[in-house]
Every structure is written in C-alpha cells, then in structure tokens.
Design an enzyme around this catalytic site. Structure first.
Site, PDB file in Angstrom:
ATOM      1  CG  ASP A  88     -19.818  31.563 -14.777  1.00 32.29           C
ATOM      2  OD1 ASP A  88     -20.165  31.815 -15.951  1.00 32.29           O
ATOM      3  OD2 ASP A  88     -18.823  30.869 -14.506  1.00 32.29           O
ATOM      4  N   GLY A 139     -12.336  17.158 -13.679  1.00 35.43           N
ATOM      5  CA  GLY A 139     -12.386  18.507 -14.246  1.00 35.43           C
ATOM      6  C   GLY A 139     -11.233  19.356 -13.764  1.00 35.43           C
ATOM      7  CD  GLU A 140      -6.317  21.274 -14.633  1.00 32.13           C
ATOM      8  OE1 GLU A 140      -5.311  21.735 -14.088  1.00 32.13           O
ATOM      9  OE2 GLU A 140      -6.310  20.233 -15.312  1.00 32.13           O
ATOM     10  CB  THR A 187      -9.483  29.664 -12.473  1.00 32.56           C
ATOM     11  OG1 THR A 187     -10.764  29.710 -13.090  1.00 32.56           O
ATOM     12  CG2 THR A 187      -8.627  30.783 -12.989  1.00 32.56           C
ATOM     13  CE1 TYR A 188      -6.688  31.707  -8.207  1.00 31.11           C
ATOM     14  CE2 TYR A 188      -9.006  31.794  -8.794  1.00 31.11           C
ATOM     15  CZ  TYR A 188      -7.793  32.431  -8.565  1.00 31.11           C
ATOM     16  OH  TYR A 188      -7.697  33.791  -8.697  1.00 31.11           O
ATOM     17  N   GLY A 189      -7.457  25.065  -9.745  1.00 32.37           N
ATOM     18  CA  GLY A 189      -7.058  23.704  -9.394  1.00 32.37           C
ATOM     19  C   GLY A 189      -7.951  22.646 -10.009  1.00 32.37           C
ATOM     20  CE  LYS A 190      -4.043  18.494 -12.180  1.00 38.70           C
ATOM     21  NZ  LYS A 190      -3.111  19.520 -11.713  1.00 38.70           N
ATOM     22  CB  VAL A 191     -12.986  18.994  -9.897  1.00 38.40           C
ATOM     23  CG1 VAL A 191     -14.146  18.414  -9.093  1.00 38.40           C
ATOM     24  CG2 VAL A 191     -13.053  20.519  -9.890  1.00 38.40           C
TER      25      VAL A 191
END
Lengths: 327, 314
Positions: B147, B23-24, B26-30
């Site tokens: 959220d 996944g991706e 706002t602040y980086g990738k997973v």
C-alpha cells in the site's frame, strides 16, 4: 474455578485466532475438549538400526546449484532470495522468537510431552477441517510452545469472569481476552520463521536438481514436517535444521540407494550431512511410528490421494551412517 | 521509553498527553501526543478492540508483528511501544506509539502544487533514493508493503528524511509466493497485474507504486488517477499502450482480462516532461508491464540517475 487444563485449551483457541488473522479469508476455530489423557500408551523405540544398504554417490551431488530463478516464482527478483534466507536464518536464532528448549521439564507442572503431542495431533485435524495453510499450523504450534515457555503457571480467571461457557467452548470475549494475553506475553513477536518457511526453499532446490515432480517432495516434506511438530524433542533444533533434515529424509525415502544430500542443498541450507544426523534419525523414527505412534491425525491426513498418499511410502528401517559423512 | 510490547506499569492515559488528532484510519484515530516523562513528541495510533467481536484487528496485528521484525531501519517508521488502555466506555484500546513525523509526502507535494513551485530535482532524487532504500530493506527482509502511496510516506521537512509507514496491509512473504487477495492498494498506485486479478504477485507491485510516486513528485499530479478499476487500467493503457502477449506473456490469461481498446505506447516524457533522461530511464524500468522485468528496489538504488547524489547521510 476453571481447571488449568481448560485454561490451556482457551489459550490454544486464542493462538489459532492470532495465526488465522495473518492469513485473511480463513475461518477461525475455537478448540473443543482434548481427548482423555488417561491410559495413553506411547510406543517405545524398537528396531535397533542395522545397516544393509549400499551407499551410493548421488549422481547430482556436485551439480551446480540452480539459479535463483528456480527458487521462486517469476515475480520474485532473484537478488533477494539469499537476502531473505540469510535474514530468516538470523531471525530463527533470536532467543525471543524461540521456545525454551526444555520448558516442560523446567516450568510446566501440568503439561507433559504426551499432552503436547495430543494437542498438536488435534490441531492437525483442526487445520484439515478448516483447510488452513501448513504455515498456520506450524506458527500455531510455535506460538503455543513460546507461550508455555513464558507462562509456566498462568492463574486462570474465575468462572465469574466468563460470560458463558457451553460444551467447553469459550465465547468470543474469552478467546479475545486470551488473545490479548498471548500477544502481550509474546511481545507481539509473531513473525518467527518456522519449519515450513524453510521447507519450501529446500524442496524447490531438491526437486530442481533431482528432476522429480515437485509435488512428491513437497507433500512428503510437509508430512514429515508436520510429524516433527508432534515431537517435543524436535524443539532442540532450529527450524532450518529440521527443514533440512526433512528434505534429507524425504529424498532418502524416495531414493534410498542414492546419497540424499547434494552440493546444491548443502549450499542453499548451509548444513552438512553430519550436522543433520541427530534430527534425521528422530524424524525417521517418527516416520516409522517408532515414536509418537499413538498420534494418528497427521498420518491419516497424508494417506489421502490429494497428498499423493505419501504416508504410505515405504522406507528402509535405518539410514546408512555413510550418508551422514561429508561427500 | 520501554521496548515495544513491554507492557509497562503506566497506562497510555498516564504516560501520554494527547495534543491533537492528526488522522483517522479504518480501526481508529491517530494523535500527536507528548510523553509526560520525557516531553518527547510521539504519534499515538489508537486501535479499538471490541472484545465482543473479533479482537485485535488483523491489520494491527500484521503491522505490529512486521514492525517488530523490521527492527530499526532509518527509512521505516519506528514503533517505540505498544500500550493498552481503556476508552470512556471501559473497552480495551491498544495504542501503538510511533516516532512523530511532521508531514507526509502527500502534504509535501500539495504544498508545492498550491504555491506553483516545482519540487527541486535534487530533492526528488534524494526522496526517491530514500524510498528505494526503504523498500529494498523491506523486500530484503521478506516484507511486501502492498500500500505504498504518498500519504504513507512520512517526512521531516527540515531534514528531508523520508520513512515508510502504515504497514497494515503488508505481508511477510515466503518463497515461492502464496496467492494473495487482489483487493489491496489504493487505486492510483495499483499495479496492472493486481488490477487484472493476478493472485500470485510479489515485490513488483511495490515497485510499480514507487514509479507512480516518482512521476507524481515531478509533476505534482497523480500519474494514473482512476476512479474505478476499469478506469485505472484505461489510464495506464493510454500512456503505456494496451498490453498484449508480446510485451507481457500470460496477460490474456489473467482473471480480469477482457478485450480493451487498443492504444499505442506513448513516450513517458509526454507525461513527465521535466524529468531528465536518466530519470525517465529509471521510471520506465519501474513501470514495465511484465512484473518479472520490473527493476528491483535494490537495483534501482544503483541506477545512474542517483550517481550525482550525496548518499552519505541517507
């Protein structure tokens, strides 16, 4: 080499950044030069306590505590109020979320209680200048104390490692680096409750029972709460005890002839008057400038009309000892 | 594995082997990754720290500090560690190490939609109970998620265990509630008070999201799939009726209130026809207009809808 005092200033800059990120849409600040510490005179405690006031029972002392709905905005389901309070009380006692009580004597070779007071007084001005929340100020001071508790002798980086320094203000990269160090040092435990966390709840209960304008208790409470930040001695007490003592003293200042502690306050805070005595007396000395008299920022701030000029409210020179006896 | 923030000697690169990007944000990738020492599969959430810019992103700071507060609830994803590393350009990178979960509720619902099957009613009940339990835990600890959506609810499809994740927008709230920004929450799950510009809001916004997720589990379609704030409100008004001062005192004083088309409320069963009577009752309490009248997560767990659920392992 950068001086140790400069390293501390940089740490404080980073701490404000860390806290501000938790309050979106607030401008960040970088701290400048601290005032010169030489020739600073901290006034000694004067005025031995004398007792003249008659002790009167509070007419509201045994009124039932207000319903949960009065403690919160309409959107907050009442069933959570006590859960949250219980959790916060539990959390404030966790060692990892509190500064070491006597860290200055134990560890610090440079920082003294007076220097700490000057820094906090200056942070109050910063908070005013940038219209920061009271919570931000309390959290900042909490982070500073915790950081200094676990970093007795931080070796500051060399000047070569700095990108640019002008007028004792660090550039962003430096502050960011220090921010990372602080977060690592505090193990990302940034959610500790502070005096202001508990103050709101206690102030609501106090004003509800007393039928006082909430703003007067709130402003006076905020003022005494911020005065407590100046005093290194107050680190001995849990934030909830300081908050309860703040409300006790605020009520005493507004109604000196009525017992300040009600069953509602006792029930919601979990403290009896006797448990608050030591802290209340320290706060009273701070209020009367018998302690930390040279720190002006908090006192000047609360002389303003927007805070109902609460810093100008008179108070008797002593708190009757009968007010600390259980009702 | 060391405790969060322990700052162990091994860097993220040395300690983990990245297996795939999952996944991706706002602040980086997973990434899905394997811890070399134990072989344990973890999720690595990589956060870029631009040292020439703003430092640790506020969402990361909030997420980590809040997860550190929430300790170990079975229905909140577990943060196992925080590690620092460096990327190819030598920039500092922060890795949040989470327990790995195979899927999320969005993918889970999609798989049923694609095969044309309905999610079994007892599965819906179990997932909803776990969601209410996780939300009640957050709320009881003074945390507002802000959220909640199927994508942020991680799942183990074998055990049907559900966990709340992605607390980047979460707030630790105090009593009384501060003014919060209303530009939060994915549109489809956003409460009407937020859409109408309320700046004082609380747990009720999470409960609205839970209600929307409940309906989506049953129908496999989003309940209110708006593509703008206005369209989102109109979707809600068409089903629940256009609110007024009688059903929601103070609504006309909210910042974004205008004269809207007038719709009468429909029965919820028109939107969620296969949900039983008790389920509809619970859903209606989650989707009340007036935030203070919305059921709490704690009370929802006691609702009769969950009476026939075996709660021993949940």
């Amino acid at each position: 080499m950068e001086t140790r005092a400069a390293a501390k200033r940089k740490a404080n800059a980073a701490i404000v950044v860390v806290v501000e990120k938790q309050h979106p849409k607030r401008q960040r600040v970088v701290l400048g030069e601290l005032p010169n510490l030489q020739n600073l005179i901290v006034s000694k405690i004067q005025n031995p306590r004398k007792e003249k006031l008659q002790c009167r029972k509070n007419p509201n002392a045994n009124k039932p505590s207000p319903t949960n709905n009065t403690l919160s905005s309409p959107q907050l389901d009442g069933s959570y109020v006590s859960d949250i309070h219980e959790y916060l009380r539990e959390m404030e006692m966790q060692k990892k979320r509190r500064p070491m009580v006597n860290y200055i004597e134990k560890f610090q070779k440079i920082v003294t209680p007076t220097m700490r007071g000057i820094l906090v007084d200056w942070l109050v001005e910063v908070a005013e200048e940038y219209k920061l929340l009271s919570d931000t100020l309390h959290l900042s001071v909490s982070y500073i104390d915790r950081f200094l508790s676990v970093n007795p002798e931080t070796d500051p980086p060399s000047v070569d490692e700095f990108c640019s320094i002008t007028d004792n203000t660090y550039d962003k990269a430096e502050v960011v680096k220090m921010e990372a160090d602080i977060l690592k040092s505090l193990k990302f435990e940034m959610g500790n409750p502070t005096v202001s966390t508990f103050l709101r709840r206690y102030a609501n209960v106090a004003s509800d029972v007393q039928k006082t304008p909430n703003s007067q208790i709130e402003h006076l409470g905020s003022y005494i709460g911020e005065l407590s930040l100046l005093d290194y001695d107050c680190l001995r007490f849990l934030p909830s005890i300081v908050a309860a003592s703040v409300i006790f003293l605020a009520k005493f200042i507004i109604w000196p002839e009525v017992h300040p502690w009600t069953s509602s306050l006792c029930e919601c805070s979990g403290y009896k008057p006797a448990e608050l005595k030591e802290c209340v007396l320290i706060l009273h000395d701070l209020y009367l400038s018998r302690k930390a008299a040279s720190f002006k920022a908090v006192r000047e701030k609360y002389k303003h009309q927007k805070f109902k000029c609460v810093a100008n409210l008179p108070t008797p020179p002593y708190v009757p000892s009968c007010y600390f006896e259980d009702q | 594995m060391e405790k969060p923030g322990g700052g162990g000697v091994l860097s993220a690169k040395e300690a983990f082997e990245k297996l795939e990007k999952v996944g991706e944000g706002t602040y980086g990738k997973v990434y899905r990754a394997r811890e070399k020492a134990t072989g344990k599969i973890v999720a690595l959430k990589k956060t870029r720290l631009h040292e020439d810019e703003e430092g640790v992103p506020p969402t990361t700071l909030r997420e980590v500090s809040i997860l550190r507060m929430l300790s170990r609830d079975p229905h909140v994803v577990r943060l196992m560690d925080v590690k620092q590393g460096q990327n190819k350009e030598g920039k500092t990178v922060l890795y949040l190490v989470f327990e790995y979960m195979d899927t999320d509720l969005k993918k889970f619902i999609r798989s049923f939609r694609q095969t044309g099957q309905t999610v079994p009613p007892q599965t819906i009940k179990s997932l909803m109970y776990q969601l209410c339990k996780g939300v009640a835990f957050c709320h009881g600890h003074g945390i507002l998620h802000r959220d909640l959506k199927p994508h942020n609810l991680l799942m183990d499809p074998k055990t049907m265990m559900l966990k709340i994740a992605d607390l980047g927008l979460a707030r630790a709230f105090t009593v009384p509630i501060k003014k919060y920004t209303h530009e939060i929450l994915t549109l489809w799950y956003r409460a009407p008070e937020v859409l109408l510009g309320a700046t004082h809001y609380s747990m009720a916004v999470d409960i609205w999201s839970v209600g929307c997720i409940f309906a989506e589990l049953v129908t496999k379609q989003a309940l209110f799939p708006g593509d703008s704030e206005l369209q989102q409100l109109l979707h809600i008004f068409r089903l629940l009726g256009t609110p007024n001062e009688d059903v929601w005192p103070g609504v006309s004083k909210l910042m974004n209130w205008h004269e809207y088309p007038q719709w009468n409320p429909q029965s919820l069963s028109t939107a969620v026809p296969s949900l039983d009577e008790l389920g509809l009752d619970l859903l209606s309490q989650m989707l009340k207009y007036e935030p203070s009248k919305r059921i709490s997560a704690k009370k929802a767990m006691e609702h009769a809808y969950f009476d026939d659920l075996d709660k021993r392992h949940l």
